[in-house]
Design a protein around this motif. Structure first.
Motif, mmCIF file in Angstrom:
data_model
loop_
_atom_site.group_PDB
_atom_site.id
_atom_site.type_symbol
_atom_site.label_atom_id
_atom_site.label_comp_id
_atom_site.label_asym_id
_atom_site.label_seq_id
_atom_site.Cartn_x
_atom_site.Cartn_y
_atom_site.Cartn_z
ATOM 1 N N MET A 65 -6.690 -4.206 0.507
ATOM 2 C CA MET A 65 -5.323 -3.701 0.431
ATOM 3 C C MET A 65 -4.597 -4.156 1.700
ATOM 4 S SD MET A 65 -4.656 -0.375 -1.367
ATOM 5 C CE MET A 65 -3.200 -0.294 -2.288
ATOM 6 N N ILE A 66 -3.333 -4.524 1.543
ATOM 7 C CA ILE A 66 -2.613 -5.123 2.674
ATOM 8 C C ILE A 66 -1.222 -4.507 2.791
ATOM 9 C CG2 ILE A 66 -1.657 -7.333 3.521
ATOM 10 C CD1 ILE A 66 -4.053 -8.618 1.935
ATOM 11 N N ASP A 67 -0.855 -4.176 4.013
ATOM 12 C CA ASP A 67 0.510 -3.691 4.262
ATOM 13 C C ASP A 67 1.187 -4.599 5.291
ATOM 14 O OD1 ASP A 67 -0.581 -2.986 6.695
ATOM 15 O OD2 ASP A 67 -0.408 -0.829 6.405
ATOM 16 N N TYR A 98 -3.836 8.114 2.734
ATOM 17 C CA TYR A 98 -3.811 7.409 1.439
ATOM 18 C C TYR A 98 -4.274 5.968 1.629
ATOM 19 C CZ TYR A 98 -0.890 11.476 0.874
ATOM 20 O OH TYR A 98 -0.422 12.759 0.877
ATOM 21 N N LYS A 99 -3.821 5.351 2.710
ATOM 22 C CA LYS A 99 -4.267 3.981 3.008
ATOM 23 C C LYS A 99 -5.720 3.995 3.483
ATOM 24 C CE LYS A 99 0.227 2.026 4.371
ATOM 25 N NZ LYS A 99 1.031 1.476 5.477
ATOM 26 N N PHE A 100 -6.064 4.990 4.292
ATOM 27 C CA PHE A 100 -7.414 5.017 4.875
ATOM 28 C C PHE A 100 -8.488 5.019 3.780
ATOM 29 C CE2 PHE A 100 -11.187 6.827 6.864
ATOM 30 C CZ PHE A 100 -11.320 5.934 7.925
ATOM 31 N N ALA A 143 0.848 -1.192 0.000
ATOM 32 C CA ALA A 143 0.000 0.000 0.000
ATOM 33 C C ALA A 143 0.884 1.242 0.000
ATOM 34 C CB ALA A 143 -0.921 -0.024 1.213
ATOM 35 N N GLY A 144 1.935 1.165 -0.831
ATOM 36 C CA GLY A 144 2.839 2.303 -0.988
ATOM 37 C C GLY A 144 2.596 2.962 -2.335
ATOM 38 N N ALA A 145 3.668 3.465 -2.931
ATOM 39 C CA ALA A 145 3.563 4.209 -4.185
ATOM 40 C C ALA A 145 2.820 3.402 -5.245
ATOM 41 C CB ALA A 145 4.971 4.555 -4.668
ATOM 42 N N GLN A 180 6.066 -9.667 -18.704
ATOM 43 C CA GLN A 180 6.759 -8.670 -17.870
ATOM 44 C C GLN A 180 5.850 -7.448 -17.692
ATOM 45 O OE1 GLN A 180 10.551 -7.136 -19.300
ATOM 46 N NE2 GLN A 180 11.048 -6.372 -17.261
ATOM 47 N N VAL A 181 5.329 -7.317 -16.483
ATOM 48 C CA VAL A 181 4.527 -6.138 -16.144
ATOM 49 C C VAL A 181 5.472 -5.171 -15.436
ATOM 50 C CG1 VAL A 181 2.583 -5.292 -14.772
ATOM 51 C CG2 VAL A 181 2.375 -7.426 -16.041
ATOM 52 N N ASN A 182 5.971 -4.230 -16.199
ATOM 53 C CA ASN A 182 7.015 -3.341 -15.678
ATOM 54 C C ASN A 182 6.817 -1.966 -16.288
ATOM 55 O OD1 ASN A 182 9.675 -1.974 -15.507
ATOM 56 N ND2 ASN A 182 10.294 -3.906 -14.556
ATOM 57 N N ASN A 183 7.050 -0.946 -15.483
ATOM 58 C CA ASN A 183 6.795 0.415 -15.969
ATOM 59 C C ASN A 183 7.676 0.822 -17.156
ATOM 60 O OD1 ASN A 183 9.141 0.934 -14.430
ATOM 61 N ND2 ASN A 183 7.893 1.538 -12.651
HETATM 62 N N1 LIG Z 1 7.071 -4.192 -11.824
HETATM 63 C C1 LIG Z 1 7.088 -2.877 -11.742
HETATM 64 O O1 LIG Z 1 6.992 -2.174 -12.746
HETATM 65 C C2 LIG Z 1 7.225 -2.204 -10.429
HETATM 66 C C3 LIG Z 1 7.396 -2.907 -9.286
HETATM 67 N N2 LIG Z 1 7.491 -2.258 -8.092
HETATM 68 C C4 LIG Z 1 7.768 -3.064 -6.923
HETATM 69 O O2 LIG Z 1 6.781 -2.825 -5.951
HETATM 70 C C5 LIG Z 1 7.374 -2.873 -4.656
HETATM 71 C C6 LIG Z 1 6.947 -1.649 -3.853
HETATM 72 O O3 LIG Z 1 7.421 -0.482 -4.470
HETATM 73 P P1 LIG Z 1 6.860 0.936 -3.978
HETATM 74 O O4 LIG Z 1 5.392 0.936 -3.952
HETATM 75 O O5 LIG Z 1 7.573 1.946 -4.780
HETATM 76 O O6 LIG Z 1 7.410 0.978 -2.476
HETATM 77 P P2 LIG Z 1 6.776 1.647 -1.160
HETATM 78 O O7 LIG Z 1 7.852 1.646 -0.144
HETATM 79 O O8 LIG Z 1 6.116 2.917 -1.486
HETATM 80 O O9 LIG Z 1 5.633 0.615 -0.710
HETATM 81 C C7 LIG Z 1 5.908 -0.677 -0.289
HETATM 82 C C8 LIG Z 1 4.648 -1.267 0.280
HETATM 83 O O10 LIG Z 1 4.844 -2.669 0.441
HETATM 84 C C9 LIG Z 1 4.481 -3.017 1.758
HETATM 85 N N3 LIG Z 1 5.301 -4.129 2.223
HETATM 86 C C10 LIG Z 1 6.637 -4.255 2.204
HETATM 87 N N4 LIG Z 1 7.006 -5.432 2.753
HETATM 88 C C11 LIG Z 1 5.868 -6.034 3.142
HETATM 89 C C12 LIG Z 1 5.578 -7.242 3.814
HETATM 90 N N5 LIG Z 1 6.555 -8.061 4.205
HETATM 91 N N6 LIG Z 1 4.278 -7.562 4.051
HETATM 92 C C13 LIG Z 1 3.292 -6.723 3.674
HETATM 93 N N7 LIG Z 1 3.502 -5.548 3.048
HETATM 94 C C14 LIG Z 1 4.777 -5.207 2.791
HETATM 95 C C15 LIG Z 1 4.761 -1.769 2.611
HETATM 96 O O11 LIG Z 1 4.007 -1.857 3.794
HETATM 97 P P3 LIG Z 1 4.021 -0.660 4.896
HETATM 98 O O12 LIG Z 1 3.197 0.442 4.270
HETATM 99 O O13 LIG Z 1 3.356 -1.266 6.079
HETATM 100 O O14 LIG Z 1 5.450 -0.282 5.092
HETATM 101 C C16 LIG Z 1 4.288 -0.684 1.645
HETATM 102 O O15 LIG Z 1 2.888 -0.499 1.756
HETATM 103 C C17 LIG Z 1 8.870 -3.024 -4.864
HETATM 104 O O16 LIG Z 1 9.208 -4.379 -4.713
HETATM 105 C C18 LIG Z 1 9.085 -2.647 -6.299
HETATM 106 O O17 LIG Z 1 10.143 -3.333 -6.914
HETATM 107 C C19 LIG Z 1 7.408 -0.894 -7.978
HETATM 108 C C20 LIG Z 1 7.259 -0.139 -9.092
HETATM 109 C C21 LIG Z 1 7.198 -0.742 -10.421
#
Ligand SMILES: NC(=O)C1=CN([C@@H]2O[C@H](COP(=O)(O)OP(=O)(O)OC[C@H]3O[C@@H](n4cnc5c(N)ncnc54)[C@H](OP(=O)(O)O)[C@@H]3O)[C@@H](O)[C@H]2O)C=CC1
Ligand SMILES: CC(=O)C(=O)O
Ligand SMILES: [Mg+2]
Length: 433
Positions: free
Chosen positions: A218-220, A235-237, A195-197, A315-318
């Motif tokens: 959604m899971i963090d 943002y998560k809320f 639940a990040g970027a 490949q799902v990649n930006n």
């Molecule tokens: N294939 C692609 O094109 C892309 C892939 N990604 C991948 O997505 C991932 C996240 O990137 P991004 O969103 O930028 O990073 P952020 O740091 O913004 O977000 C990471 C999220 O993942 C959660 N998270 C991390 N570890 C765990 C875990 N063990 N269990 C549950 N939740 C977890 C975090 O939880 P919490 O909020 O609690 O910290 C957070 O919500 C990376 O691995 C990145 O490589 C990213 C962009 C493009």
């Protein structure tokens, strides 16, 4: 990653010269006359012109084709907060992709900033250099505040790739995978781990395309994001579910779609087993996915599986969109990258996957196999040269239609169709935002 691949990657980055890029001169610099033009006294004339009319920077400098790939190193791939210096190989990598796929020049900038405001100020101060800013590998939730502040302060496109690049490509891939699995967007249950970027932006774009919030778990790191939690940022809320489910294992049961944008090996075979028939699993964490394709395929033979990596199908990649989003935006001198431009990119990428695939692409992937739309080809391949024209022109067109372009549709782009669906896409985005 195998030991062999690790060693090869280090050799690739260090030999024959360190790094993956250099700067090249584009004008003659051999004679005294050349120097008098390139540098003093000649250089004073474009300086005076630009002082009088700042738009002339696009005519007399590299600005119009130069993107800043800028990070603070807080969420580098799935490696976490490794800091700005260690992020540099990834930023140089993004620069290589911009150049190779869209002929866009890049300065990669790694910023040592102790807080979001310091980072915002740094980027705003160096922004005159660039025609656009690609923010990269900045963690949530600070990435949302950073991007919004920069969009408001600057008159050039600012685009956080991990949010929108990932969202665009995830949505394009998901729409195609749903079609192949015979499922509808409004009937599915989606689990988004992360639940990040990337996670928040992907879910937001899916909602703009018609998914309802109540279809999403959604899971963090703390588990399911639900209305009873007191630790949620806004943002998560926005995605908090009314549910008694607390863990990934509980949420995934019966789900149609898993989107992993979190970290390595977090989805177990048992969890995958518990998903609905014909599941879709996008394990997008880099470099190591939430579940390996080998394990996933050993557990289910009815799934569509994708990762963020180049060495597996789907490949799902930006990389499939950020070079072309910027190509289109720069070519019409867009002042921002709006949701209509993003949806135009989704539709263009999605549609290209259904077109016959030229042989040249099989050659680039060193295979005799020809690619065609299906469970192992839900998106175009990153090496597909058609992406540049198809996606850039769709983005440019959407910029013009939505009034954020300063230049007309480029004459070297494909001819505009009378009824190209853009109005429909724009309508969709505006209605559902
Ligand atoms: N294939 C692609 O094109 C892309 C892939 N990604 C991948 O997505 C991932 C996240 O990137 P991004 O969103 O930028 O990073 P952020 O740091 O913004 O977000 C990471 C999220 O993942 C959660 N998270 C991390 N570890 C765990 C875990 N063990 N269990 C549950 N939740 C977890 C975090 O939880 P919490 O909020 O609690 O910290 C957070 O919500 C990376 O691995 C990145 O490589 C990213 C962009 C493009
Ligand atoms: C692909 C990408 O941008 C990431 O994994 O962060
Ligand atoms: Mg990234």
């Amino acid at each position: 990653m195998t030991q062999e691949l690790k060693e090869s990657a280090l050799a690739y980055h260090s030999e024959p010269r360190p790094g993956k890029l250099c700067i090249q001169i584009t004008k003659p610099t051999e004679t005294q006359r050349d120097l008098a033009l390139a540098y003093t006294p000649g250089v004073a004339e474009p300086v005076r012109q630009i002082k009088a009319d700042p738009e002339l920077a696009y005519q007399y400098t590299l600005k119009g084709n130069l993107v800043g790939v800028i990070t603070n190193g807080t969420a580098v791939l799935g490696l976490g907060n490794v800091g700005p210096l260690a992020a540099k190989p990834v930023m140089e990598g993004k620069a290589v992709l911009f150049k190779q796929f869209a002929d866009i020049d890049v300065f990669d900038i790694e910023v040592n900033a102790s807080n979001p405001q310091a980072f915002i100020n740094t980027v705003a101060r160096i922004a005159p250099t660039f025609g656009g800013i690609n923010l990269e590998d900045i963690k949530g939730p600070q990435c949302f505040e950073i991007e919004q502040a920069l969009i408001e302060r600057l008159d050039i496109p600012v685009f956080h790739d991990d949010q929108h690049g990932t969202a665009i490509i995830t949505v394009a891939a998901l729409l195609n995978a749903l079609e192949l699995q015979g499922k509808n967007l409004d009937e599915i249950k989606v689990v988004c781990l992360g639940a990040g970027a990337a996670g928040i932006a992907s879910m937001r774009l899916l909602i703009a395309m018609g998914l309802r919030r109540d279809q999403i778990y959604m899971i963090d790191r703390e588990g399911v994001i639900h209305t009873g939690r007191a630790d949620l940022n806004p943002y998560k809320f926005a995605f908090a579910a009314e549910t008694q489910k607390r863990t990934l294992a509980e949420a995934i049961e019966g789900a149609d779609v898993f989107i992993g944008v979190s970290g390595a090996n977090l989805l177990s075979a048992r969890m995958l087993q518990s998903m609905n028939d014909k599941p879709i699993v996008f394990a997008l964490s880099n470099p190591d996915p939430e579940i390996s394709p080998e394990i996933a395929h050993s557990v289910r033979d009815d799934l569509i599986m994708a990762t963020g990596r180049s060495d597996y199908p789907n490949q799902v990649n930006n990389v499939l969109c950020f070079p072309y989003i910027f190509r289109g935006a720069l070519d019409v001198r867009a002042t921002r990258i709006n949701q209509e431009m993003m949806i135009a990119a989704v539709m263009a990428i999605r549609d290209l996957a259904k077109q016959p695939v030229p042989e040249i692409i099989s050659k680039a992937y060193d295979t005799d196999k020809s690619f065609s739309f299906g469970s192992e080809y839900i998106l175009p391949k990153p090496m597909d040269p058609r992406l540049k024209m198809v996606v850039s022109s769709a983005v440019a067109q959407a910029a013009i239609t939505t009034g954020v372009a300063k230049l007309p549709y480029p004459s070297h782009y494909p001819k505009l169709k009378e009824d190209n669906g853009l109005k429909q896409e724009t309508h969709l985005a505006t209605d559902l935002a």
